[in-house]
Write an enzyme that holds these catalytic residues in place. Structure first.
Site, PDB file in Angstrom:
ATOM      1  N   ASP A  23     -53.054  43.571  31.023  1.00  8.15           N
ATOM      2  CA  ASP A  23     -52.738  43.988  32.391  1.00  8.15           C
ATOM      3  C   ASP A  23     -53.871  43.681  33.353  1.00  8.15           C
ATOM      4  O   ASP A  23     -53.627  43.397  34.533  1.00  8.15           O
ATOM      5  CB  ASP A  23     -52.396  45.480  32.408  1.00  8.15           C
ATOM      6  CG  ASP A  23     -50.982  45.737  31.917  1.00  8.15           C
ATOM      7  OD1 ASP A  23     -50.038  45.482  32.673  1.00  8.15           O
ATOM      8  OD2 ASP A  23     -50.825  46.163  30.764  1.00  8.15           O
ATOM      9  N   GLU A  65     -56.808  49.700  32.446  1.00  7.83           N
ATOM     10  CA  GLU A  65     -56.041  48.453  32.419  1.00  7.83           C
ATOM     11  C   GLU A  65     -56.210  47.569  33.641  1.00  7.83           C
ATOM     12  O   GLU A  65     -56.331  46.350  33.498  1.00  7.83           O
ATOM     13  CB  GLU A  65     -54.553  48.773  32.221  1.00  7.83           C
ATOM     14  CG  GLU A  65     -54.271  49.460  30.891  1.00  7.83           C
ATOM     15  CD  GLU A  65     -52.795  49.747  30.696  1.00  7.83           C
ATOM     16  OE1 GLU A  65     -52.074  48.829  30.284  1.00  7.83           O
ATOM     17  OE2 GLU A  65     -52.377  50.887  30.964  1.00  7.83           O
ATOM     18  N   HIS A 108     -45.289  44.921  20.237  1.00  6.68           N
ATOM     19  CA  HIS A 108     -45.083  44.181  21.485  1.00  6.68           C
ATOM     20  C   HIS A 108     -44.357  42.878  21.191  1.00  6.68           C
ATOM     21  O   HIS A 108     -44.781  42.099  20.340  1.00  6.68           O
ATOM     22  CB  HIS A 108     -46.428  43.903  22.157  1.00  6.68           C
ATOM     23  CG  HIS A 108     -47.045  45.133  22.745  1.00  6.68           C
ATOM     24  ND1 HIS A 108     -46.412  46.346  22.736  1.00  6.68           N
ATOM     25  CD2 HIS A 108     -48.240  45.340  23.350  1.00  6.68           C
ATOM     26  CE1 HIS A 108     -47.188  47.238  23.326  1.00  6.68           C
ATOM     27  NE2 HIS A 108     -48.302  46.654  23.697  1.00  6.68           N
ATOM     28  N   ARG A 137     -44.082  43.686  32.613  1.00  9.41           N
ATOM     29  CA  ARG A 137     -45.055  43.797  31.540  1.00  9.41           C
ATOM     30  C   ARG A 137     -45.836  42.486  31.401  1.00  9.41           C
ATOM     31  O   ARG A 137     -45.332  41.407  31.699  1.00  9.41           O
ATOM     32  CB  ARG A 137     -44.372  44.136  30.213  1.00  9.41           C
ATOM     33  CG  ARG A 137     -43.858  45.548  30.176  1.00  9.41           C
ATOM     34  CD  ARG A 137     -43.427  45.954  28.784  1.00  9.41           C
ATOM     35  NE  ARG A 137     -43.142  47.379  28.762  1.00  9.41           N
ATOM     36  CZ  ARG A 137     -44.061  48.317  28.621  1.00  9.41           C
ATOM     37  NH1 ARG A 137     -45.317  47.987  28.479  1.00  9.41           N
ATOM     38  NH2 ARG A 137     -43.716  49.586  28.625  1.00  9.41           N
ATOM     39  N   ARG A 139     -48.962  56.893  22.250  1.00  5.03           N
ATOM     40  CA  ARG A 139     -49.375  56.370  23.555  1.00  5.03           C
ATOM     41  C   ARG A 139     -48.315  56.683  24.592  1.00  5.03           C
ATOM     42  O   ARG A 139     -47.116  56.581  24.323  1.00  5.03           O
ATOM     43  CB  ARG A 139     -49.589  54.852  23.497  1.00  5.03           C
ATOM     44  CG  ARG A 139     -50.109  54.281  24.843  1.00  5.03           C
ATOM     45  CD  ARG A 139     -50.498  52.815  24.727  1.00  5.03           C
ATOM     46  NE  ARG A 139     -49.351  51.924  24.779  1.00  5.03           N
ATOM     47  CZ  ARG A 139     -49.262  50.831  25.552  1.00  5.03           C
ATOM     48  NH1 ARG A 139     -50.258  50.509  26.360  1.00  5.03           N
ATOM     49  NH2 ARG A 139     -48.207  50.062  25.508  1.00  5.03           N
ATOM     50  N   ARG A 169     -56.085  43.482  22.853  1.00  4.40           N
ATOM     51  CA  ARG A 169     -55.962  42.030  22.965  1.00  4.40           C
ATOM     52  C   ARG A 169     -54.556  41.597  22.589  1.00  4.40           C
ATOM     53  O   ARG A 169     -53.960  42.115  21.653  1.00  4.40           O
ATOM     54  CB  ARG A 169     -56.952  41.320  22.041  1.00  4.40           C
ATOM     55  CG  ARG A 169     -58.390  41.704  22.265  1.00  4.40           C
ATOM     56  CD  ARG A 169     -59.287  41.123  21.174  1.00  4.40           C
ATOM     57  NE  ARG A 169     -59.583  39.721  21.422  1.00  4.40           N
ATOM     58  CZ  ARG A 169     -59.444  38.768  20.530  1.00  4.40           C
ATOM     59  NH1 ARG A 169     -58.963  39.044  19.331  1.00  4.40           N
ATOM     60  NH2 ARG A 169     -59.758  37.524  20.815  1.00  4.40           N
TER      61      ARG A 169
END
Length: 925
Positions: A584, A544, A154, A757, A422, A622
């Protein structure tokens, strides 16, 4: 100020003097570099800006702020870039000095024989001893434990790998100055090394010219194994074994490989179209090659360390046999069985590297050998060496490199790190719908009600007949999904089942989401139906949004009630993992509501799993910042509700947090130890009810959460024009074009906040120094609660003192509020073109910030923010004067850019300022 407080301040000042010395040294070296590279005029401007910013930060002098603006606004573009770079690099150098100072303080603490540090393994074992936890209970913990930090790609890591390597060089040189008594010549050499390192930093490009590709991210992830995990993870196992053996000598402690480092890089397809089956194959090949290269290097080094002669020592028959089967027949080593055996092991490893990964070893082997089929076969050979050493008077020689290598092979195998797959539940649903339609089984699966979907899916999972046909045409999306699962089946056979153990479903909101993935796994051979069905990978739902968290326990109860699914879980040892989304849920419902709903979901999930006799493993998604679930890991784990950890925990390590935690071996070792210690304590001791039962506080939290939710949603999702305000007052659009990751900033081509996002959402608010996702709504919530409860403040104070969850929540908010700066944020608000919109929204933000600060300080009984964290407070005071000019310049550059100035230097200046501010804040995304 009380006498003891003055004494503490003086003591802290004394302890921090080495840090100030290092920062002054690095600042001087950077200044000299700016002067020689850019000239006296640029250096003079940088110095004037620095001195003015320091004056403004210390006394808030409005004249100093005006003077700062007068200095910065008229700067030519090239000079602006030089100023931005100077302040950005200073913040990076300050980070290095701080990290080294923390290592120095820990070392001094340990050398002084001081009480064990909170978060250390010794501290945790002391806590277990105080709680009278038996050695049998501890042994049972390790028998079933799983502790797994998972690296993700990320994108909030703005530093390039080449600069991170440069930072390591500077850290090493600072460490030399601390540890060694240097001669004048050695000190001069060290000074030259620092000057050269800073010069290299200045002459290196700070920004990436193109966006990272997925395989670039894989290679970046692998560097942390080379720098830290290969050495420090085996050391942690050894340390844990030694500590347990010392405390409980009546037991033999042989710890299983419970601690592993996982990865999403190369397997996370959610919103990233660049992750394909071919990318997955190459990601595993790169990982495997790194592991095998490490083993080859270690075996080579062992050959140099074990030139033992059988003319002088005894060896076991097994070692003799291993040496005789070696490819090394040199008469010079005829009496050196260990070296000959290691030559044979090296040759087999070299063959393994060629066979598995098409990798040619740097050092060619002596002779040719057959490849190892499994990591266990390699360990068996290494054990022959270890056993021979132990049985023949050389046990201490088996306790160093060889012992670490044995543990490394056990932990990393031939795959290095397990990669999670995922994908979003909506993509799974579309693929399943297409398969069902193509096979003539259901013309419009997505139109079915949930109960009908479940019935159909259960029937299809139970039959061995495939839906997929190579003779039918499928959409590109479905072809890609099936290719991933087919590749996973093939790669598990090649690298072992541990290489690809997990499949995660993003945006899970019902039972059918889990069954859809099960069906796709059946199509690829990863689920085999029958009388005793077999599921080869873990199906992991990711909850989420706030609503999905509230439904999570019911969803899991519903899927466990399906006999066919429950049989699959029985075949996996009656264990099931659930992932919880911090980022999220925060974006959806705000900081307070997100934290509370996550907490409640854990309690309810634990109850459902206990009722169905399934062991729960929680995976915590996290982020680096508090707004994405970040904050101190130790206290976060201890703040979990009772029964939620139970020896097994996975959590993501994201963005710039990875390099901060694991870029340095000493720091990396400390963070790994903290994870283990916290999991051990949280699993075996009751932190939930140490002072008074927390249950009575849940009603209070429900009320606070409802009020905070309404305040947050009222601003972010229900205020007309808020999306416009957000996009104009932050750098979210500019972040989207910053080359810091392969993943797009939004899940869909949309301006809606719902589709953005969580990472750019939080990152953007951090850049403008508002940190809104980490606190907004708390002030209104407490204000409303206190108006209806005369003893409300006393209750909230009791909650902080006796409830780890609430204490951790407020501690994180304390840190976030300390990093906010409304004066700077107001300058970003001026970027909003509609003056009325600007005033309406920013005034609400100001009011909420003031309320939040006021009530937080009252509950914590503090006069100022970070009163209980003086080290962080001093760090922020040091950084503020260097971030303020960057924020000022960023606003000015944004004004020009958005006014239509297309000069490439302008865009680069904005991106440089983003980099610098992120460095200053450290956990910005």
């Amino acid at each position: 100020m009380p006498q003891d407080a003055r004494h503490n301040d003086q003591d802290n000042f004394s302890k921090d003097e080495p840090l100030r010395t290092d920062i002054r040294l690095l600042g001087r070296v950077l200044g000299d570099t700016v002067r020689t590279q850019e000239g006296d005029s640029v250096f003079d401007i940088v110095e004037r800006v620095r001195q003015t910013a320091v004056r403004f930060a210390r006394n808030g002098d409005p004249a100093a702020r005006d003077e700062l603006a007068a200095l910065l606004d008229p700067l030519p573009r090239d000079t602006t870039q030089s100023v931005v770079r100077a302040f950005s690099y200073f913040l990076q150098l300050a980070n290095i000095a701080e990290d080294e100072h923390h290592i120095r303080r820990r070392r001094a603490h340990d050398l002084a024989g001081s009480p064990p540090r909170e978060g250390s393994l010794i501290f945790a074992l002391d806590a277990l001893s105080t709680a009278k936890i038996s050695p049998e209970a501890i042994a049972d913990f390790f028998a079933h434990a799983l502790v797994a930090p998972v690296l993700t790609a990320h994108p909030t890591e703005v530093q390039r790998q080449s600069l991170i390597r440069n930072h390591r060089d500077i850290a090493r040189l600072l460490d030399q100055r601390e540890r060694l008594q240097m001669t004048p010549e050695e000190e001069a050499e060290n000074d030259l090394g620092l000057a050269n390192a800073v010069l290299t930093l200045w002459q290196s490009r700070m920004l990436r010219p193109v966006r990272l590709k997925v395989l670039d991210e894989v290679r970046n992830g692998v560097t942390y194994f080379k720098e830290t995990f290969f050495t420090e993870l085996p050391r942690l196992y050894i340390q844990a074994t030694q500590q347990l053996q010392k405390r409980y000598p009546e037991k033999i402690w042989a710890l299983p490989p419970f601690f592993r480092v996982g990865s999403w890089i190369g397997g996370d397809r959610d919103g990233n179209p660049f992750v394909t089956a071919e990318i997955l194959r190459e990601a595993l090949r790169l990982q495997s090659a790194a592991a095998l290269n490490h083993y080859l290097e270690e075996v080579h080094e062992l050959g140099g360390e074990l030139p033992l002669s059988d003319l002088l020592i005894k060896v076991t028959p097994e070692l003799v046999a291993l040496a005789e089967h070696s490819t090394d027949h040199s008469p010079q080593r005829a009496d050196e069985p260990y070296r000959r055996a290691l030559s044979g092991i090296y040759a087999r490893l070299a063959a393994t590297a060629r066979s598995l990964d098409q990798v040619e070893p740097v050092r060619h082997e002596i002779g040719h050998a057959t490849a190892y089929e499994t990591p266990e076969a390699l360990r068996a050979d290494l054990k022959v060496l270890a056993n021979s050493l132990k049985l023949n008077g050389s046990a201490q020689l088996a306790g160093g490199r060889l012992r670490r290598l044995l543990r490394a092979v056990q932990v990393f195998g031939f795959h290095l790190a397990p990669i999670d797959l995922r994908q979003n539940s909506e993509v799974h649903a579309r693929s399943v719908a297409e398969l069902l339609a193509g096979a003539g089984r259901c013309a419009d699966y997505e139109a079915l009600a949930e109960v009908d979907r479940i019935k159909l899916l259960v029937e299809e999972i139970a039959t061995p007949r495939p839906l997929y046909s190579p003779y039918l045409n499928y959409s590109e999306e479905t072809q890609g999904e099936l290719a991933i699962f087919f590749a996973a089946h093939e790669l598990r056979q090649r690298y072992g089942a541990a290489a690809l153990p997990n499949c995660i479903i993003s945006k899970t909101d019902g039972v059918s989401d889990l069954l859809e993935l099960a069906l796709l796994l059946k199509e690829s051979g990863l689920l085999l139906p029958g009388a005793t069905p077999r599921l080869d990978v873990n199906i992991i739902p990711l909850f989420e949004t706030i609503e999905d968290l509230q439904k999570s326990a019911a969803t899991m109860a519903g899927v466990f009630d399906i006999p066919a699914y429950r049989a699959l879980i029985a075949g996996r040892g009656d264990e099931h993992e659930v992932m919880l989304g911090y980022s999220d849920s925060n974006k959806d419902g705000g900081f307070l509501t997100s934290g509370w709903e996550l907490y409640k979901a854990e309690i309810e999930l634990a109850q459902v799993f206990a009722r169905h006799q399934v062991r729960l493993r929680l995976f915590h998604g996290r982020g680096g910042s508090v707004g994405r679930g970040g904050g101190p890991t130790y206290h976060a784990i201890l703040a979990q509700p009772a029964g939620a950890v139970s020896g097994q925990i996975r959590l993501t390590e994201q963005g710039e947090v990875i390099s901060t935690k694991y870029g340095n071996p000493d720091t990396g070792r400390r963070n790994l130890e903290v994870l283990l210690a916290a999991t051990l304590e949280a699993s075996l001791t009751d932190h939930e009810n140490q002072v008074e039962p927390a249950q009575q506080f849940h009603v209070v939290m429900d009320e606070l959460s409802a009020r905070a939710f309404n305040a947050y949603r009222g601003l972010v999702y229900e205020t007309p024009g808020f999306t416009t305000y957000f996009r104009q007052s932050t750098v979210v659009s500019e972040i989207a074009s910053l080359n810091i990751g392969s993943r797009p900033a939004s899940r869909k081509a949309s301006e809606r906040i719902e589709d953005l996002r969580a990472i750019p959402w939080v990152f953007s608010w951090a850049q403008c120094r508002l940190m809104l996702p980490g606190w907004y709504g708390f002030g209104s919530a407490v204000d409303g609660y206190l108006q209806g409860n005369s003893d409300g403040l006393a209750t909230l104070r009791r909650m902080v003192k006796s409830w780890p969850f609430f204490k951790s929540l407020l501690s994180n908010m304390d840190m976030v509020l300390a990093k906010t700066d409304l004066a700077i944020a107001s300058r970003y608000a001026e970027l909003v073109t509609d003056a009325g919109l600007r005033q309406r929204i920013f005034s609400r933000i100001e009011t909420e910030w003031a309320l939040t600060r006021k009530h937080l300080l009252a509950i914590l009984e503090q006069d100022d923010l970070l009163a209980e964290n003086p080290m962080l407070k001093r760090s922020l005071q040091l950084r503020s004067p260097y971030m303020d000019p960057l924020n000022h310049l960023q606003v000015e550059l944004l004004k020009r850019h958005r006014a239509g100035d297309t000069d490439e230097r302008l865009a680069r200046g904005i991106h440089l300022s983003i980099n610098g501010i992120a460095s200053g804040l450290r956990n910005s995304g």
